[in-house]
Design an enzyme around this catalytic site. Structure first.
Site, PDB file in Angstrom:
ATOM      1  N   GLY A  33     -16.428  -5.963  22.314  1.00 60.05           N
ATOM      2  CA  GLY A  33     -15.025  -5.574  21.976  1.00 60.05           C
ATOM      3  C   GLY A  33     -14.460  -6.889  21.612  1.00 60.05           C
ATOM      4  O   GLY A  33     -13.068  -6.870  21.671  1.00 60.05           O
ATOM      5  N   ASN A  46     -14.780   1.895   9.645  1.00 64.19           N
ATOM      6  CA  ASN A  46     -15.995   1.173  10.055  1.00 64.19           C
ATOM      7  C   ASN A  46     -15.904  -0.149   9.810  1.00 64.19           C
ATOM      8  O   ASN A  46     -15.941  -0.454   8.512  1.00 64.19           O
ATOM      9  CB  ASN A  46     -16.974   2.001   9.736  1.00 64.19           C
ATOM     10  CG  ASN A  46     -18.196   1.511  10.583  1.00 64.19           C
ATOM     11  OD1 ASN A  46     -18.199   1.147  11.799  1.00 64.19           O
ATOM     12  ND2 ASN A  46     -19.565   1.481  10.134  1.00 64.19           N
ATOM     13  N   HIS A  64     -18.734  -3.007   9.690  1.00 68.92           N
ATOM     14  CA  HIS A  64     -20.268  -3.038   9.669  1.00 68.92           C
ATOM     15  C   HIS A  64     -20.975  -4.564   9.117  1.00 68.92           C
ATOM     16  O   HIS A  64     -20.152  -5.020   8.155  1.00 68.92           O
ATOM     17  CB  HIS A  64     -20.827  -2.128   8.320  1.00 68.92           C
ATOM     18  CG  HIS A  64     -22.532  -2.105   8.548  1.00 68.92           C
ATOM     19  ND1 HIS A  64     -23.169  -1.641   9.542  1.00 68.92           N
ATOM     20  CD2 HIS A  64     -23.377  -2.482   7.676  1.00 68.92           C
ATOM     21  CE1 HIS A  64     -24.520  -1.805   9.387  1.00 68.92           C
ATOM     22  NE2 HIS A  64     -24.519  -2.332   8.143  1.00 68.92           N
ATOM     23  N   SER A  98     -18.883  -5.535   5.802  1.00 65.81           N
ATOM     24  CA  SER A  98     -18.157  -4.812   4.891  1.00 65.81           C
ATOM     25  C   SER A  98     -17.260  -3.928   5.814  1.00 65.81           C
ATOM     26  O   SER A  98     -17.444  -3.569   7.006  1.00 65.81           O
ATOM     27  CB  SER A  98     -19.165  -3.613   4.362  1.00 65.81           C
ATOM     28  OG  SER A  98     -20.076  -4.265   3.597  1.00 65.81           O
ATOM     29  N   GLU A 155     -22.293  10.258   5.960  1.00 66.78           N
ATOM     30  CA  GLU A 155     -23.838   9.377   5.530  1.00 66.78           C
ATOM     31  C   GLU A 155     -23.342   7.921   6.170  1.00 66.78           C
ATOM     32  O   GLU A 155     -22.179   7.257   5.987  1.00 66.78           O
ATOM     33  CB  GLU A 155     -23.733   9.405   4.155  1.00 66.78           C
ATOM     34  CG  GLU A 155     -25.209   9.227   3.674  1.00 66.78           C
ATOM     35  CD  GLU A 155     -25.350   8.973   1.981  1.00 66.78           C
ATOM     36  OE1 GLU A 155     -26.072   7.958   1.736  1.00 66.78           O
ATOM     37  OE2 GLU A 155     -24.502   9.223   1.581  1.00 66.78           O
ATOM     38  N   ASP A 159     -23.020   4.574   7.096  1.00 63.11           N
ATOM     39  CA  ASP A 159     -22.672   3.072   6.494  1.00 63.11           C
ATOM     40  C   ASP A 159     -22.458   3.285   5.121  1.00 63.11           C
ATOM     41  O   ASP A 159     -22.863   2.307   4.360  1.00 63.11           O
ATOM     42  CB  ASP A 159     -23.609   1.994   7.010  1.00 63.11           C
ATOM     43  CG  ASP A 159     -23.617   1.797   8.518  1.00 63.11           C
ATOM     44  OD1 ASP A 159     -22.589   1.939   9.068  1.00 63.11           O
ATOM     45  OD2 ASP A 159     -24.759   1.575   9.108  1.00 63.11           O
TER      46      ASP A 159
HETATM   47  C1  GAR Z   1     -19.733  -6.360  15.157  1.00 65.58           C
HETATM   48  O1  GAR Z   1     -20.260  -7.407  14.649  1.00 65.58           O
HETATM   49  C2  GAR Z   1     -19.779  -5.111  14.330  1.00 65.58           C
HETATM   50  O2  GAR Z   1     -19.787  -5.575  13.012  1.00 65.58           O
HETATM   51  C3  GAR Z   1     -21.014  -4.301  14.766  1.00 65.58           C
HETATM   52  O3  GAR Z   1     -21.044  -4.550  16.013  1.00 65.58           O
HETATM   53  C4  GAR Z   1     -20.287  -5.697  16.478  1.00 65.58           C
HETATM   54  C5  GAR Z   1     -19.379  -5.522  17.333  1.00 65.58           C
HETATM   55  O4  GAR Z   1     -19.111  -6.613  18.177  1.00 65.58           O
HETATM   56  N1  GAR Z   1     -21.046  -3.066  14.105  1.00 65.58           N
HETATM   57  C6  GAR Z   1     -22.168  -2.524  13.918  1.00 65.58           C
HETATM   58  O5  GAR Z   1     -23.262  -2.848  13.929  1.00 65.58           O
HETATM   59  C7  GAR Z   1     -21.775  -0.740  13.437  1.00 65.58           C
HETATM   60  N2  GAR Z   1     -23.028  -0.412  12.746  1.00 65.58           N
HETATM   61  P1  GAR Z   1     -17.787  -6.489  19.198  1.00 65.58           P
HETATM   62  O6  GAR Z   1     -18.049  -5.447  20.015  1.00 65.58           O
HETATM   63  O7  GAR Z   1     -17.595  -7.979  19.696  1.00 65.58           O
HETATM   64  O8  GAR Z   1     -16.654  -6.180  18.409  1.00 65.58           O
END
Ligand code: GAR
Length: 216
Positions: free
Chosen positions: A12, A107, A109, A136, A143, A145
């Site tokens: 988070g 989202n 990514h 991104s 679909e 990402d």
């Molecule tokens: C982030 O780096 C985000 O880009 C990635 O998870 C991490 C969450 O970090 N998201 C994905 O991989 C989604 N496919 P956080 O919990 O510290 O914000």
């Protein structure tokens, strides 16, 4: 002020960056609710530190994916948010819920989509000796990402880059770009129209989407 709901599954840190940007009035909105599918997500502790209501909707407690998604959809309907941010939310969402919220669900990514959808993006960048990596932000479609891209942040990758350092750098740019994009959406300078991202009062510098390079 726009009502933002943030969905998380883990640490988070992006949630915290969003909450802090709201508090600093860098986002014209407020986080009204955090939802986690993971009861152990550290992001839940962060939410409570800022007195933001949180709700666990644990996918493991439902007999099927659609039951989980129906429960999530029902709760989102009740909250009636202006924007739903998937910030480290690690569940794939199906067609019913994504089409319902398609114009208000974004989202984050950790790759320069369309390359490396899915998991282990950082490892893939190192394996392939890519000169760049990045993040991104896109509207969500059914679909994985692959919804309409809003913005990308880029970093250069040197040949001695380590996985740990690269992930740290990626987080830093996420914490800058995601709040900025959320604010533009709250100000209606970014919106989805006929499945196409539209920009108002934003200079795209001849690109089709927002592209930022960071020296971090
Ligand atoms: C982030 O780096 C985000 O880009 C990635 O998870 C991490 C969450 O970090 N998201 C994905 O991989 C989604 N496919 P956080 O919990 O510290 O914000």
């Amino acid at each position: 002020m726009k009502k933002i709901v943030v969905l998380i599954s883990g640490s988070g840190s992006n949630l915290e960056a969003i909450i802090e940007s709201c508090a600093a009035k860098k986002i014209n909105g407020r986080v009204i609710q955090v939802i986690s599918n993971n009861p152990d997500a550290y992001g839940l502790t962060r939410a409570s530190k800022f007195n933001i209501p949180s709700r666990i909707i644990d996918h493991k407690k439902f007999p099927s994916r659609i039951d989980f998604e129906n429960s999530l959809e029902e709760f989102l309907d009740m909250l009636s948010p202006d924007l739903i941010v998937l910030a480290g939310f690690m569940r794939i969402l199906g067609t019913k819920i994504t089409s319902k919220f398609s114009n208000k669900m974004i989202n984050l990514h950790p790759s320069l989509l369309p390359i490396y959808p899915g998991l282990h993006t950082h490892e893939k960048v190192l394996e392939n000796k890519d000169p760049h990596h990045g993040i991104s932000i896109h509207y969500v479609s059914s679909e994985l990402d692959a919804g309409p891209l809003i913005a990308q942040g880029f970093i250069d990758i040197g040949k001695d880059e380590t996985l740990k350092n690269m992930i740290k750098r990626i987080h830093k740019i996420e914490h800058l770009l995601l709040p900025e994009i959320i604010n533009e959406i709250c100000n209606e300078n970014i919106y989805l129209d006929n499945n196409e991202v539209k920009y108002r009062n934003i200079n795209l510098h001849n690109h089709k989407l927002i592209k930022r390079s960071y020296e971090i």
